[in-house]
Design a protein around this motif. Sequence first.
Motif, PDB file in Angstrom:
ATOM      1  N   GLY A  49       0.962  -1.008   0.077  1.00 20.72           N
ATOM      2  CA  GLY A  49      -0.320   0.101   0.075  1.00 20.72           C
ATOM      3  C   GLY A  49       0.302   1.475   0.131  1.00 20.72           C
ATOM      4  O   GLY A  49       2.062   1.080  -0.443  1.00 20.72           O
ATOM      5  N   ASN A 387     -10.880   1.356   7.438  1.00 22.02           N
ATOM      6  CA  ASN A 387     -11.965   1.530   6.471  1.00 22.02           C
ATOM      7  C   ASN A 387     -13.555   1.396   5.851  1.00 22.02           C
ATOM      8  O   ASN A 387     -13.179   0.466   5.201  1.00 22.02           O
ATOM      9  CB  ASN A 387     -10.379   1.257   5.125  1.00 22.02           C
ATOM     10  CG  ASN A 387     -10.400   1.373   4.039  1.00 22.02           C
ATOM     11  OD1 ASN A 387     -10.874   2.153   3.917  1.00 22.02           O
ATOM     12  ND2 ASN A 387      -9.927   0.448   2.599  1.00 22.02           N
ATOM     13  N   SER A 415      -5.619   4.663   2.358  1.00 22.17           N
ATOM     14  CA  SER A 415      -7.171   3.873   2.232  1.00 22.17           C
ATOM     15  C   SER A 415      -7.667   4.570   1.456  1.00 22.17           C
ATOM     16  O   SER A 415      -8.266   5.980   0.374  1.00 22.17           O
ATOM     17  CB  SER A 415      -7.913   3.613   3.230  1.00 22.17           C
ATOM     18  OG  SER A 415      -8.763   4.327   3.963  1.00 22.17           O
ATOM     19  N   GLU A 416      -9.374   4.156   1.076  1.00 21.27           N
ATOM     20  CA  GLU A 416     -10.673   4.504   0.278  1.00 21.27           C
ATOM     21  C   GLU A 416     -11.094   6.029   0.992  1.00 21.27           C
ATOM     22  O   GLU A 416     -11.816   6.404   0.481  1.00 21.27           O
ATOM     23  CB  GLU A 416     -11.552   3.875   0.335  1.00 21.27           C
ATOM     24  CG  GLU A 416     -11.221   2.230  -1.103  1.00 21.27           C
ATOM     25  CD  GLU A 416      -9.774   1.568  -1.133  1.00 21.27           C
ATOM     26  OE1 GLU A 416      -9.101   0.787  -1.951  1.00 21.27           O
ATOM     27  OE2 GLU A 416      -9.504   0.951   0.193  1.00 21.27           O
ATOM     28  N   VAL A 621      -5.290  -3.223   2.344  1.00 16.36           N
ATOM     29  CA  VAL A 621      -5.320  -2.036   1.990  1.00 16.36           C
ATOM     30  C   VAL A 621      -3.203  -1.968   2.723  1.00 16.36           C
ATOM     31  O   VAL A 621      -3.163  -1.313   1.003  1.00 16.36           O
ATOM     32  CB  VAL A 621      -4.624  -0.868   2.776  1.00 16.36           C
ATOM     33  CG1 VAL A 621      -6.429   0.699   3.459  1.00 16.36           C
ATOM     34  CG2 VAL A 621      -4.569  -1.203   4.901  1.00 16.36           C
ATOM     35  N   ARG A 624      -2.508  -3.524  -2.465  1.00  9.91           N
ATOM     36  CA  ARG A 624      -3.567  -3.359  -3.870  1.00  9.91           C
ATOM     37  C   ARG A 624      -3.447  -3.947  -4.644  1.00  9.91           C
ATOM     38  O   ARG A 624      -2.080  -4.519  -5.001  1.00  9.91           O
ATOM     39  CB  ARG A 624      -3.422  -1.740  -3.253  1.00  9.91           C
ATOM     40  CG  ARG A 624      -4.444  -1.010  -2.788  1.00  9.91           C
ATOM     41  CD  ARG A 624      -5.329  -1.192  -3.279  1.00  9.91           C
ATOM     42  NE  ARG A 624      -6.991  -0.324  -2.136  1.00  9.91           N
ATOM     43  CZ  ARG A 624      -7.298  -1.313  -1.204  1.00  9.91           C
ATOM     44  NH1 ARG A 624      -7.147  -2.934  -1.213  1.00  9.91           N
ATOM     45  NH2 ARG A 624      -8.545  -0.944  -0.140  1.00  9.91           N
TER      46      ARG A 624
END
Length: 740
Positions: A49, A387, A415-416, A621, A624
């Motif tokens: 990540g 997350n 992260s998202e 994460v 990815r």
Amino acid sequence: MRCAVGCGHVQQAPDRGYGLGTVRGDPSHPVNRGLACQRGVSETADPGGEWLTRPLVRKDGELVATTIESALERAAEGIGTALEDGGSDSVAVLGSGQQTNEAAYALGKLARGGFGTRYYDANTTLCMASAVTAYYDAFGSDAPPPTYDDIPEAKTHVVWGANPSAAHPVMFRWIRQSADEDDSELIVVDPVHSETAEVADHHVPLEPGADLALARAVLARVVETDRIDEAFVEEATVGFDELRAELPDAAAAAEMAGVSMSDVDHLADALEDPSLLYWGMGINQSVNGTAAAGALIDCCLATGNLRPGSGPFSLTGQANSMGTRVCSSKGSWPGHRPFTDPDHRRAVAETWGVPVSRFPDDTGPGPVGIVSALGDDIDAVYAVATNPVAGMPDATRVREKLEDAFLVVQDAFRSETVEYADVVLPAATWGESDGTTTNMERTVSRVRAATETPSGVRTDLELIGDLADRIVPDLFDRTPEPEAVFDEFAALTAGTPADLSGISYERLEAERAVRWPAPAPDVSAGYRYYEAGDGDDEQTGDIGDEQTTNDTGERTADDGDAVDGETDSGGPTDESWSFYTQSGRARFSTGEARPLPEPTDESYPFTLTTARRPDAYNTGVRTREDEPPTARVSPATAAAIADELEAPADGHVSDEADEGDEDRQYGRVVSRRASVTVCVETDEAIPDGVVWLPIHHPDVNDLTLPDVDPRSNEPNFKQCAVRLEAPRERDVRAVAEASA
């Protein structure tokens, strides 16, 4: 450590720069004795990540770098304004099983004692709340009775709705070692022929979501064939007669579960021997999660499998999920003190130096309920080491809700959820933090920083203290230090079911790990609730007193131990049990099945289920991928949708593609909430009519539904209705361009 097995790692800094250069299993740690899984090593030493190394704030719609002081001031301003304008419940706090005990305790102290919000929870509720509720129902206390020391003593290992071969490989090694004995057996109950089922002696492939029906079928069959441990039931339990009167016909329940009576008989037969019954997310993540977990405990109670070498053993995922449950003030006060009990509330308030009136009246609605309250009650969110944009069900709705909230994200990786933040606080992770953590068998271990961090990165505990100083400055007497915070937390657990008051950093330095309850400096508990009579060891000494681990990591019993309730000569011994219930007895459950919230139909003919991959963890994460998630389907299902699938445009695949990837096909999995492009893989391990997707890909939870178990608030991740259809042309083109 990467998961709740709690393996000790030796971590060393690189010769130059930040990060970790070497990670390996710690041969002196009493939990794993040097064993370590490859995922735990690689994700720690070489995560894939994007590290967060500088604080960020949103300016003109974009996240831009700033100083840590500016970021903290902006975070405090946004949260403080919400509290001033809307009161305590205008701020939500989301914690995590990825924090140390100290950070989780401090976060709960800030959320409950500083802000006073009822909108506080952790991602542990997304995975363990149903098991926790079932334990409280049965025993009046949380956490499994067995420990790892019981694994070699079990004759039968029943793994139900879990895949420890992928999720807990070190622990699974011990299970296999025990099951490989001549008189032992491994049984797997799972719709999918998982990696664990692949090496099992027997696999029971039930219908997705039919766990409660099958568990009741097994118990009904035990009753029909007169195999109840009547002496144990009479002496140590309540509620069995009521449950027995409500049991279904075994054959009818087996038909509902989609299994044969021979499978039911196999499970009923297995419970005659000392059996460990493990379960995981396949049980918990359901609208029937609490009832199903309770039904598995009922099977153990009815057959007397509540002695050393047997019992109900829920498998926890995150590294410190157990610690979060004990210390975070999420569902109970520290030490599992009842949340609404006035005496316990007063004791916590006095320790924290805050008025009892600041505490919320209830524990809140769970993470899904918190999302629902965004934009109504809640104006600001503080998310720590979690997350939700990828990990919560119906993730599209989560994104929409978070867009309008003031969001502070504290994490080690991008992260998202970071993409929706107004403030990003970069935090240290394992190998960069000091503190303690607690594994799934209640063992507390020290974690230490092996490396320094960039100047803008602080530990979770430091950042929580920094925010508290700016918003509720009197909450912490001084800058929180790990050892002082642990001492405060441990003292607050004295006399509770989860007593850690006999544990200190000094003791952990000497013993490496200590299992609670540990009410005194020379006590470390073994099996819970059970007390042996003369001629039987009680397993209440330090870890390893009754069970040792040899040089190969194999867990073995000391010669002469009799941990199954009998003396060496095979005669019965005096035994007693003590539970934290009002009667002092274990309680049978009476949970009834709720209909699955989204059965298949003509428009959505397949059942989506989600599960772990061996090489990934949580929302991924650290691992990815640019590719779409891989949807595994059976050959028959693949044949039924063959006309809908497409290869990548122009036949492009990446240079690193595995052999056979040129035959990849793509489609879209469509639920009532979203649609996701997937790579379709044919796999005989998947039952017909089921679509399997990994939990780790950030797109997957766009599909899942937000219905929850009414008792635990845990979401129904494991079953929803979907269809498979042709991908949109632009999606196929995007895959081809990414792979070229």
